[in-house]
Design a protein around this motif. Sequence first.
Motif, short mmCIF file in Angstrom:
data_model
loop_
_atom_site.label_atom_id
_atom_site.label_comp_id
_atom_site.label_asym_id
_atom_site.label_seq_id
_atom_site.Cartn_x
_atom_site.Cartn_y
_atom_site.Cartn_z
N GLY A 56 46.91 34.61 37.59
CA GLY A 56 48.78 35.55 37.83
C GLY A 56 49.04 36.72 39.15
O GLY A 56 49.99 37.30 38.65
N GLN A 57 48.26 36.83 39.65
CA GLN A 57 48.28 37.33 41.08
C GLN A 57 49.13 36.20 42.49
O GLN A 57 49.09 35.20 42.51
N ASP A 58 49.98 36.54 42.72
CA ASP A 58 50.26 36.63 44.19
C ASP A 58 49.07 36.08 45.30
O ASP A 58 48.05 36.49 45.23
N ALA A 59 49.16 34.75 46.14
CA ALA A 59 48.64 34.83 47.33
C ALA A 59 48.02 36.26 48.09
O ALA A 59 48.72 37.19 48.18
N MET A 60 46.55 36.00 48.27
CA MET A 60 45.90 37.05 48.88
C MET A 60 45.20 37.08 49.98
O MET A 60 44.71 36.00 50.09
N SER A 61 44.85 37.80 51.30
CA SER A 61 43.63 37.46 51.89
C SER A 61 42.48 38.03 51.14
O SER A 61 42.48 38.44 50.27
N ILE A 62 41.34 36.56 51.82
CA ILE A 62 40.16 36.92 50.49
C ILE A 62 39.42 38.71 51.15
O ILE A 62 38.91 38.95 50.09
N ARG A 63 39.87 39.76 52.20
CA ARG A 63 40.07 41.31 52.31
C ARG A 63 40.06 41.65 50.80
O ARG A 63 39.84 42.89 50.13
N ALA A 64 41.39 41.39 50.84
CA ALA A 64 42.40 41.67 49.62
C ALA A 64 41.60 41.95 48.47
O ALA A 64 40.96 42.81 47.23
N ALA A 65 41.70 40.95 48.24
CA ALA A 65 40.55 40.30 47.13
C ALA A 65 39.04 41.25 47.28
O ALA A 65 38.48 41.12 45.73
N ALA A 66 38.37 40.85 47.61
CA ALA A 66 37.40 41.77 47.93
C ALA A 66 36.86 43.32 47.23
O ALA A 66 36.30 43.85 46.68
N ARG A 67 38.66 43.63 48.42
CA ARG A 67 39.12 45.34 47.24
C ARG A 67 39.33 45.51 46.09
O ARG A 67 38.52 46.37 44.83
N ARG A 68 39.52 44.39 45.36
CA ARG A 68 39.73 44.24 44.12
C ARG A 68 38.16 44.22 43.52
O ARG A 68 38.74 44.81 42.43
N VAL A 69 37.28 43.29 43.77
CA VAL A 69 35.81 42.63 43.04
C VAL A 69 34.93 44.31 43.34
O VAL A 69 34.41 44.65 43.02
N GLY A 70 35.91 45.58 44.35
CA GLY A 70 34.67 46.29 45.07
C GLY A 70 33.53 45.32 45.71
O GLY A 70 32.39 45.72 45.61
N ARG A 71 33.39 44.50 46.15
CA ARG A 71 32.69 43.88 46.95
C ARG A 71 32.58 43.80 48.48
O ARG A 71 33.51 43.73 49.33
N ASP A 72 31.34 43.42 49.02
CA ASP A 72 31.40 42.71 50.64
C ASP A 72 32.33 41.92 50.99
O ASP A 72 32.10 40.90 49.89
N VAL A 76 32.18 37.84 48.95
CA VAL A 76 32.96 37.82 48.50
C VAL A 76 33.76 35.94 49.77
O VAL A 76 33.70 34.65 48.73
N HIS A 77 33.58 36.54 51.08
CA HIS A 77 34.41 34.39 51.87
C HIS A 77 33.10 34.02 50.92
O HIS A 77 34.06 32.92 51.24
N GLY A 78 31.59 33.93 50.75
CA GLY A 78 31.39 32.85 50.56
C GLY A 78 31.73 32.53 49.51
O GLY A 78 31.48 31.14 49.00
N ASP A 79 31.97 32.90 48.33
CA ASP A 79 32.23 32.80 47.09
C ASP A 79 33.78 31.62 46.87
O ASP A 79 33.84 30.85 46.35
N VAL A 80 34.50 32.83 47.95
CA VAL A 80 35.52 32.08 47.73
C VAL A 80 35.82 30.56 48.77
O VAL A 80 35.98 29.51 48.11
N HIS A 81 35.16 30.25 49.56
CA HIS A 81 34.44 28.71 49.85
C HIS A 81 34.01 28.04 48.90
O HIS A 81 34.43 27.06 48.39
N ALA A 82 32.61 28.38 47.99
CA ALA A 82 32.96 27.66 47.39
C ALA A 82 33.50 27.04 46.12
O ALA A 82 33.41 26.52 45.47
N LEU A 83 34.72 28.19 46.06
CA LEU A 83 36.10 28.51 44.95
C LEU A 83 37.45 26.72 45.14
O LEU A 83 37.64 26.03 44.55
N LEU A 84 37.22 27.13 46.47
CA LEU A 84 37.60 26.29 47.45
C LEU A 84 36.91 25.12 47.33
O LEU A 84 37.42 24.29 47.28
#
Length: 114
Positions: A56-72, A76-84
């Motif tokens: 339900g959110q707008d597009a965001m950077s990987i860095r912003a996603a990492a901040r939201r989940v409180g992770r490195d 998060v970059h690795g998880d994002v690429h797996a989901l992509l």
Amino acid sequence: MTTVTLSVASREDVTRRALSAFKGEQQGAHISFSSVELLWQTMTRKRWELLKVMTGQDAMSIRAAARRVGRDVKTVHGDVHALLDAGILDRTDDGKIVFPFDAVHVDFTLTAVA
């Protein structure tokens, strides 16, 4: 509200749904996996956390996603690429990531093994 259904489906089920869509029958948004094991291999706990903060959110950077989940950012970059790679997240023209749904429904049936 836009809901995506994550499901376990055979190739025949996916083909049947696609043919129905070509006939103009509404199918809704689906992301299918060939087995429950592949679903859980792809959708780890950390990746569910990412989807939860991106739903339900707008597009965001990987860095912003990492901040939201409180992770490195690197993990998060690795998880994002797996989901992509799995077709669950999309990338915008400006390089941001987006989960373009307001809700997620998971649908599969567990049956006894013979």
